[in-house]
Write a protein that holds these residues in place. Structure first.
Motif, mmCIF file in Angstrom:
data_model
loop_
_atom_site.group_PDB
_atom_site.id
_atom_site.type_symbol
_atom_site.label_atom_id
_atom_site.label_comp_id
_atom_site.label_asym_id
_atom_site.label_seq_id
_atom_site.Cartn_x
_atom_site.Cartn_y
_atom_site.Cartn_z
ATOM 1 N N VAL A 1 0.831 -1.207 0.000
ATOM 2 C CA VAL A 1 0.000 0.000 0.000
ATOM 3 C C VAL A 1 0.868 1.260 0.000
ATOM 4 N N TYR A 2 1.894 1.294 0.849
ATOM 5 C CA TYR A 2 2.754 2.476 0.898
ATOM 6 C C TYR A 2 3.483 2.682 -0.432
ATOM 7 N N VAL A 3 4.092 1.626 -0.943
ATOM 8 C CA VAL A 3 4.877 1.747 -2.176
ATOM 9 C C VAL A 3 3.988 2.102 -3.365
ATOM 10 N N ASP A 4 2.881 1.379 -3.526
ATOM 11 C CA ASP A 4 2.007 1.623 -4.680
ATOM 12 C C ASP A 4 1.381 3.014 -4.631
ATOM 13 N N ASN A 5 0.912 3.421 -3.455
ATOM 14 C CA ASN A 5 0.284 4.734 -3.353
ATOM 15 C C ASN A 5 1.281 5.865 -3.563
ATOM 16 N N SER A 6 2.500 5.684 -3.076
ATOM 17 C CA SER A 6 3.540 6.691 -3.300
ATOM 18 C C SER A 6 3.842 6.819 -4.789
ATOM 19 N N LYS A 7 3.947 5.666 -5.431
ATOM 20 C CA LYS A 7 4.257 5.648 -6.863
ATOM 21 C C LYS A 7 3.125 6.273 -7.683
ATOM 22 N N MET A 8 1.896 5.905 -7.365
ATOM 23 C CA MET A 8 0.751 6.412 -8.121
ATOM 24 C C MET A 8 0.544 7.911 -7.900
ATOM 25 N N LYS A 9 0.780 8.376 -6.675
ATOM 26 C CA LYS A 9 0.627 9.800 -6.391
ATOM 27 C C LYS A 9 1.587 10.612 -7.262
ATOM 28 N N PHE A 10 2.809 10.137 -7.385
ATOM 29 C CA PHE A 10 3.799 10.836 -8.201
ATOM 30 C C PHE A 10 3.461 10.738 -9.687
ATOM 31 N N GLU A 11 3.095 9.550 -10.122
ATOM 32 C CA GLU A 11 2.787 9.354 -11.541
ATOM 33 C C GLU A 11 1.642 10.265 -11.999
ATOM 34 N N SER A 12 0.697 10.529 -11.104
ATOM 35 C CA SER A 12 -0.458 11.357 -11.472
ATOM 36 C C SER A 12 -0.072 12.792 -11.769
ATOM 37 N N THR A 13 1.116 13.207 -11.345
ATOM 38 C CA THR A 13 1.558 14.586 -11.585
ATOM 39 C C THR A 13 2.347 14.729 -12.883
ATOM 40 N N LEU A 14 2.661 13.613 -13.523
ATOM 41 C CA LEU A 14 3.523 13.647 -14.707
ATOM 42 C C LEU A 14 2.724 13.770 -15.999
ATOM 43 N N PRO A 15 3.318 14.406 -17.017
ATOM 44 C CA PRO A 15 2.682 14.380 -18.340
ATOM 45 C C PRO A 15 2.693 12.952 -18.869
ATOM 46 N N GLU A 16 1.791 12.648 -19.791
ATOM 47 C CA GLU A 16 1.602 11.284 -20.280
ATOM 48 C C GLU A 16 2.894 10.644 -20.766
ATOM 49 N N GLU A 17 3.724 11.422 -21.469
ATOM 50 C CA GLU A 17 4.932 10.840 -22.065
ATOM 51 C C GLU A 17 5.989 10.466 -21.031
ATOM 52 N N GLN A 18 5.857 10.973 -19.800
ATOM 53 C CA GLN A 18 6.842 10.647 -18.774
ATOM 54 C C GLN A 18 6.358 9.556 -17.817
ATOM 55 N N LYS A 19 5.129 9.130 -17.947
ATOM 56 C CA LYS A 19 4.595 8.117 -17.044
ATOM 57 C C LYS A 19 5.204 6.752 -17.326
ATOM 58 N N SER A 20 5.396 5.994 -16.292
ATOM 59 C CA SER A 20 5.896 4.629 -16.428
ATOM 60 C C SER A 20 4.892 3.779 -17.187
ATOM 61 N N TRP A 21 5.382 3.006 -18.155
ATOM 62 C CA TRP A 21 4.493 2.138 -18.942
ATOM 63 C C TRP A 21 3.761 1.172 -18.028
ATOM 64 N N GLU A 22 4.477 0.548 -17.114
ATOM 65 C CA GLU A 22 3.876 -0.459 -16.245
ATOM 66 C C GLU A 22 2.845 0.163 -15.306
ATOM 67 N N THR A 23 3.188 1.320 -14.727
ATOM 68 C CA THR A 23 2.267 1.977 -13.806
ATOM 69 C C THR A 23 0.996 2.421 -14.518
ATOM 70 N N LYS A 24 1.126 2.858 -15.755
ATOM 71 C CA LYS A 24 -0.042 3.279 -16.543
ATOM 72 C C LYS A 24 -1.065 2.158 -16.641
ATOM 73 N N TRP A 25 -0.604 0.951 -17.024
ATOM 74 C CA TRP A 25 -1.548 -0.152 -17.218
ATOM 75 C C TRP A 25 -2.028 -0.735 -15.900
ATOM 76 N N GLN A 26 -1.198 -0.637 -14.872
ATOM 77 C CA GLN A 26 -1.671 -1.066 -13.547
ATOM 78 C C GLN A 26 -2.831 -0.187 -13.088
ATOM 79 N N SER A 27 -2.685 1.119 -13.262
ATOM 80 C CA SER A 27 -3.720 2.039 -12.783
ATOM 81 C C SER A 27 -4.970 1.991 -13.656
ATOM 82 N N GLU A 28 -4.806 1.726 -14.949
ATOM 83 C CA GLU A 28 -5.953 1.755 -15.855
ATOM 84 C C GLU A 28 -6.681 0.420 -15.963
#
Length: 559
Positions: free
Chosen positions: A445-472
């Motif tokens: 929970v700590y690791v995933d939420n930290s990662k997702m919180k940061f990813e949500s602030t990035l423009p699409e082209e800078q988002k991690s491929w893996e995190t994108k599909w995990q969240s979607e």
């Protein structure tokens, strides 16, 4: 590692009788009524009395702490502690040194040798279940109950229901979980070759009929490509079973479970309509040469090579993102139009797509760490493990010491990632890869939420491929199977022997149904025979055992 003493020698004598030199396998050898065995009570009392921590709080970092660590896996070799940036920081700032004990590629033999010699390691990292319970029943493990309130990270992040599920028959907690969670996680699903998909007009890929039509197109237009890659051990065939029923993850009919919950009972996998339909479907794909001929025998390396070179059109597996992320990076570097996407889980027409769950997760996570009575100061070791699973420990072991890839935290304790985190991806990934095999107490929970919180602030082209599909997609389509953990019987019990026999029948029937059957009728005939053969070796008794365990789990979860 601590030397031989009377306590570990006594434990060794008990365990050598129970386990034998062949290895540590077996079941719940608790005393009648779930009481703690006398050897265990005495050993734990001695460990507590001798603990340098005494009755106060152990302050990590005030004095050196060294303990030995054994990973109970043939494949596991612990990296040298202090050689990577993260563990080097811990060693210097928290004064913790971890001494590795290698399995030498033969984990069962190694553990048995340590037991018989009376030289147990301080910490053992292993699977939940039989091995843990035999060590506990012999008095070899230290309970954590007295530490939970003094060192609160585990209790806070794992929660009472998870800890209750981990308790032994004597009611005490001996297991420190790894990658436990209170929210969905996982990567099971369907990976799709983006370039091929777009060149074929990006057709609908929602139903099993859509998938079949698409694979036929691929075979016709791209003869050098495997239309449907099912991975090592044909795992993708298992994943397909989730497409044929709602609220039904593939793990129900996988080898690890082989039991279908129906009402309040576990029922036969061979009679399960979703399982039968999935093998009929897979057989059709195989006969039409839409699945590779070596589907059941190919190696992990062969699968990876096909994916990272773009030689597959669709890939189904329990974690297709692992190779998919690598393949996407390599292929898109060569061609911006190439790479991989994921699609919403495939389902049979007429079913609710939002009730299709190809994967599963459980609150208990992956495996556990136990502290043995050989530890000089078990409370100090627990204090470290508890810090390690907390926010600071997780930030450091995941993303390195503060300063380079993160600097400070927000109000919720999530790391504030620096520009280097997105700019120096090579250095970041090298650091993270160097600590993968030191992540023994992962806090999902700590690791995933930290990662997702940061990813949500990035423009699409800078988002991690893996995190994108995990969240979607993937995290939204994993089913909570916590109530079905620990259903496997001890290997040397009557049910364990039945489980082994049924498993052999299962594996043979599964392969024959896909590879040998000439039509649907033959697939079903193979499964009917497997059902009869399984009943002959006692499958009904095994299902009763699994039902009882399931009901016990439900009681614990409802406490």
């Amino acid at each position: 590692m601590n030397g031989i003493n009377k306590k570990t020698a006594a434990i060794a004598a008990v365990l050598s009788l129970m386990l034998g030199i062949a290895g540590c396998s077996g079941g719940n050898n608790s005393a009648p009524g779930g009481e703690q065995p006398a050897a265990n009570a005495a050993g734990n009392a001695e460990a507590s009395a001798n603990s340098p921590s005494g009755g106060g709080i152990y302050m990590l970092g005030e004095e050196p702490l060294e303990f030995s660590f054994y990973g109970h896996y043939d494949w596991y070799t612990m990296p040298n502690w202090g050689e990577d940036l993260s563990s080097q920081w811990i060693k210097e700032n928290k004064k913790v040194d971890v001494v590795p004990v290698s399995s030498g590629g033969n984990a069962k033999q190694k553990l048995s040798t340590m037991i018989v010699s009376g030289e147990l390691p301080d910490v053992i990292w292993l699977e939940r279940g039989a091995d843990v319970e035999q060590l506990r029943a012999a008095g070899a493990l230290v309970p954590f109950d007295d530490y939970l309130d003094k060192y609160p990270n585990l209790k806070e992040w794992a929660g009472e229901s998870t800890l209750n599920m981990l308790r032994s028959p004597d009611g005490k907690l001996y297991q420190f979980p790894n990658w436990y969670t209170t929210q969905p996680n996982g990567n099971s699903g369907y990976l799709v070759n983006k370039k091929i998909y777009n060149e074929l007009g990006a057709p609908s890929l929602e139903t099993t009929d859509d998938l079949y039509a698409y694979l036929k197109q691929v075979k016709e237009k791209y003869p050098e490509v495997v239309p449907f890659e099912v991975g090592q051990g044909a795992e993708g065939v298992d994943v397909l079973s989730s497409a044929f029923a709602e609220n039904r993850p593939y793990v129900y009919s996988a080898l690890s479970m082989m039991a279908i919950p129906s009402g309040s009972e576990m029922t036969s996998v061979f009679k399960d309509e979703a399982f039968r339909s999935s093998l009929v479907y897979a057989n059709q794909l195989y006969r039409d040469k839409l699945i590779s001929a070596d589907a059941f025998t190919q190696t992990r390396e062969q699968v990876e090579q096909k994916i990272i070179t773009g030689k597959i059109a669709v890939y189904a597996a329990s974690s297709p993102t692992e190779f998919g992320a690598i393949g996407n990076s390599l292929l898109s570097e060569q061609d911006p139009d190439a790479g991989y996407i994921m699609v919403w889980p495939i389902h049979k027409a007429g079913l609710d797509r939002n009730k299709i769950f190809p994967g599963a997760y459980n609150q208990l996570g992956w495996n556990v760490s136990v502290i043995t009575t050989a530890a000089k100061d078990p409370e100090a070791v627990f204090a470290f493990l508890d810090w390690f699973t907390g926010p600071e420990g997780q930030r450091i072991i995941m993303w390195g010491p503060e300063g380079k890839y993160w600097n400070g935290t927000d109000a919720e304790g999530a790391p504030l990632f620096t520009e280097a985190f997105t700019k120096d991806t090579k250095g970041r990934d090298e650091l993270m890869n160097s600590t993968v095999n030191l992540q023994w107490n992962g806090n999902t929970v700590y690791v995933d939420n930290s990662k997702m919180k940061f990813e949500s602030t990035l423009p699409e082209e800078q988002k991690s491929w893996e995190t994108k599909w995990q969240s979607e997609i993937t995290w939204k389509t994993q089913y909570n199977t916590t109530e079905f953990v620990n259903l496997a019987p001890a290997g040397d019990s009557a049910e364990g022997i039945i489980n082994q026999s049924v498993g052999e029948i299962y594996e043979k029937a599964r392969a024959q149904a896909v590879l040998n059957a000439k039509n649907e009728a033959e697939v079903l005939s193979i499964l009917d025979k497997a059902e009869a053969d399984a009943q002959q070796v006692g499958y009904s008794d095994l299902l009763q055992f699994k039902t009882a365990k399931w009901q016990e789990n439900l009681e614990k979860l409802n406490q």
